[in-house]
Scaffold this active site. Structure first.
Site, mmCIF file in Angstrom:
data_model
loop_
_atom_site.group_PDB
_atom_site.id
_atom_site.type_symbol
_atom_site.label_atom_id
_atom_site.label_comp_id
_atom_site.label_asym_id
_atom_site.label_seq_id
_atom_site.Cartn_x
_atom_site.Cartn_y
_atom_site.Cartn_z
ATOM 1 N N GLY A 96 0.842 -1.202 0.000
ATOM 2 C CA GLY A 96 0.000 0.000 0.000
ATOM 3 C C GLY A 96 0.865 1.234 0.000
ATOM 4 C CE LYS A 451 -2.448 -5.455 -24.429
ATOM 5 N NZ LYS A 451 -3.418 -5.777 -23.455
HETATM 6 C C1 F6R Z 1 -2.867 -4.020 -20.363
HETATM 7 C C2 F6R Z 1 -3.001 -4.317 -18.957
HETATM 8 C C3 F6R Z 1 -3.445 -3.232 -18.042
HETATM 9 C C4 F6R Z 1 -4.651 -3.749 -17.248
HETATM 10 C C5 F6R Z 1 -5.085 -2.719 -16.194
HETATM 11 C C6 F6R Z 1 -6.293 -3.182 -15.432
HETATM 12 O O1 F6R Z 1 -2.324 -5.087 -21.058
HETATM 13 O O2 F6R Z 1 -2.787 -5.415 -18.553
HETATM 14 O O3 F6R Z 1 -3.769 -2.086 -18.735
HETATM 15 O O4 F6R Z 1 -5.677 -3.992 -18.152
HETATM 16 O O5 F6R Z 1 -4.030 -2.510 -15.297
HETATM 17 O O6 F6R Z 1 -6.055 -4.387 -14.764
HETATM 18 P P1 F6R Z 1 -7.271 -5.255 -14.264
HETATM 19 O O7 F6R Z 1 -7.998 -5.729 -15.473
HETATM 20 O O8 F6R Z 1 -6.641 -6.375 -13.489
HETATM 21 O O9 F6R Z 1 -8.121 -4.370 -13.432
#
Ligand code: F6R
Length: 571
Positions: A96, A451
């Site tokens: 955190g 990407k």
């Molecule tokens: C792109 C990627 C990040 C996640 C973002 C959200 O390839 O992996 O942009 O999409 O950090 O992460 P989640 O989906 O775990 O909330």
């Protein structure tokens, strides 16, 4: 992001904690450390990899470990966790960011305490040692003084218990025979126990070799364990490669999971909404953009797709709002905070996530689980395709579709064709790269550009095709490569005009098209799908593959791009 592991029991604490830290490596980290407890606390830390931790063979039965993602202080050995208190009596690991760090540190400095690191986390060890007395009460008291996120584990000299509190990032406790475990992710527990107690925010736990006890605001509480369904991925040379290859099977699992979970109540919540918010970060936000376009079109309901970090309460007024949160990990702090805001406004919430038992599954009213399987590569791939499928099915079902004939098979076969699209050319990494599209194809362009940036470290961007001429076309010259995605027949003329304009200014244009030739230098024809709304699930795959190939050609490790973590658990 930071990984946390703890063990107390009759087994070899060093080996079990190191093994847990290795399992959590995929989350991303830049330094690591372990504290072994007993009659005295021995701390081992290193900058870099868990493998570099040099811990001698020992008979410790209690240990806590940490992989650190630097926020306060650089990723050096001294800043790695665990942190020891001034008197060596308490060791702490923390996940955190302590917002009132300066104030708390000043109080400690005034008491004569010297700091050994530049971190905010070290404060916790000193504060706990100063509190003394009942360690659980001390953990709750210290956490109460912290503004910000403070999920922590603490162990004390001469004590066989680990004390912990969740404030922000998640913690899961596993109880075995003569041993207890704790980790920030159930993936690190699945090898040892079948179920885990997931701490809710503000809950505290104490584990000993024989039992685990849970508390909230000083009062003992009873919790029910959740089955651990996730299994650590098998090691492989390139997770991103295998995750792209797994898209058809992951989609099939999502298909079955969504069919199983969507019921009339959920559909009527969606149908009766006067406004629907899609909220997420990064790739998950792009899935939200797709959701907005689809639901607006099919249900004629106003929708907004918002970055979780930009989601404020301002738009939440009014009746019958509904909010859909998309997150692969289920742990993204910005997304959880936005959800919390909705709950405070009484707005019903749906989570679309890949991780059962993740924080968002406890926080949201309803959950749609993707069941895409563990995604280890930092850049999201299969989870994105599965998010789109879940949203597609939800939207279609809300619009009255009750049956999806052969959908997984149709996608499976189309994806086999798409795997053959090799867009990579030498000039992709040497020229200036642009991704363009319109409508849902613009969403795909954005995901393709994200990407590419993430794993090649090359500047690129996505533009709405029609917007190019309002500025970005100034960048186009014969050192430009433009990748255009086109899946909607009604956009064909407009895209063809943009392609012609780009080529006349020297750009080299590659098209991924479901609607034939638009005058690009090279075109990859997408296989036919029975419903145009499905194309975004397919057309993004050549872009995922393109980024991967470019990253490998540049000599990078696409699974672990620099500066990025798989799960971003801090604001
Ligand atoms: C792109 C990627 C990040 C996640 C973002 C959200 O390839 O992996 O942009 O999409 O950090 O992460 P989640 O989906 O775990 O909330």
């Amino acid at each position: 992001m930071c990984g946390i592991v703890g063990y107390t029991g009759f087994g070899n604490a060093r080996d079990i904690v190191l093994d847990g830290l290795k399992t959590l490596e995929y989350r991303g980290y830049d330094s690591a450390g372990v504290a072994l407890g007993g009659d005295y606390i021995a701390v081992y830390k290193t900058a870099g990899s868990v493998d570099a931790l040099n811990i001698p063979d020992c008979a410790a039965h209690i240990a806590i470990g940490h992989t650190r993602w630097a926020t306060h202080g650089s990723p050096t050995q001294k800043n790695a966790h665990p942190h020891l208190s001034f008197d060596g009596s308490v060791a702490v690991v923390h996940n955190g960011v302590i917002e009132n760090c300066e104030q708390l540190k000043a109080e400690l400095v005034a008491k004569g305490i010297k700091f050994a690191s530049d971190t905010d986390s070290e404060i916790i060890a000193h504060m706990l040692a100063l509190e003394g007395g009942d360690m659980r009460a001390a953990v709750e008291k210290v956490a109460g003084r912290i503004v910000g996120a403070a999920t922590l584990l603490a162990l004390r000299k001469g004590d066989d218990r680990i004390y912990m509190l969740r404030k922000g990032a998640s913690l899961a406790v596993g109880v075995g025979e003569g041993e207890c475990f704790v980790a920030s992710d159930t993936l690190a527990l699945g090898k040892y126990v079948r179920s885990a107690y997931i701490l809710s925010d503000g809950e505290c736990a104490v584990i000993s070799p024989i039992t685990a006890s849970f508390f909230k605001d000083g009062v003992k509480i009873f919790k029910t364990p959740t089955e651990i369904k996730r299994t650590p991925p098998t090691p492989c040379a390139c997770h991103m490669r295998s995750e792209i290859d797994e898209i058809p099977t992951a989609l099939k699992r999502t298909f079955l999971s969504v069919l199983d979970s969507v019921d009339e109540t959920l559909l009527s919540d969606v149908r009766n909404a006067k406004r629907i918010f899609f909220v997420g970060c990064g790739t998950a936000y792009h899935a939200g953009l797709y959701g907005k376009l689809l639901l607006e079109k099919l249900l004629n309901v106003p929708c907004e797709a918002t970055l979780a970090s930009e989601f404020d309460g301002v738009r939440l007024h009014g009746e019958n709002n509904y909010a859909i949160f998309i997150t692969q990990s289920g742990e993204t702090a910005d997304t959880l905070q936005a959800l919390d805001r909705c709950k405070r406004h009484g707005i019903p919430t749906l989570a679309i996530t890949n991780v059962g038992g993740s924080s968002i599954t406890f926080a949201a009213d309803r959950t749609l689980l993707l069941e895409a399987g563990a995604e280890v590569a930092v850049a999201a791939t299969k989870s994105y395709n599965c998010q789109l499928l879940a949203i597609y099915m939800l939207a279609k079902m809300a619009n009255g579709v009750g049956f999806f004939a052969n959908l997984p098979d149709e996608l499976h076969s189309a994806i086999q064709d798409v795997y053959g699209a090799d867009l990579y050319e030498e000039r992709i990494r040497t020229s200036n790269l642009f991704f363009i599209g319109k409508g849902a194809d613009y969403v795909t362009a954005r995901e393709g550009a994200l990407k590419f940036k993430e794993i090649t470290y090359k500047m690129t961007d996505a533009y709405a095709a029609g917007e190019l001429k309002h500025g970005a076309i100034a960048l186009i010259d014969d050192n430009s490569t433009v990748i255009v995605t086109l899946t909607n027949p009604k956009d064909k003329h407009r895209i063809a005009a943009a392609v012609s304009e780009l080529r006349s200014r020297g750009a080299y244009v590659l098209a991924i098209s479901a609607v034939g030739d638009v005058g690009a230098d090279k075109t990859f024809a997408l296989p036919h799908l029975s419903d145009d709304d499905l194309y975004p699930l397919l057309s993004v795959i050549p872009l995922q593959n393109l980024a991967l190939t470019a990253s490998l050609c540049l000599g990078y490790d696409p699974d672990k791009p620099r500066n990025l973590a798989k799960s971003v658990t801090v604001i």
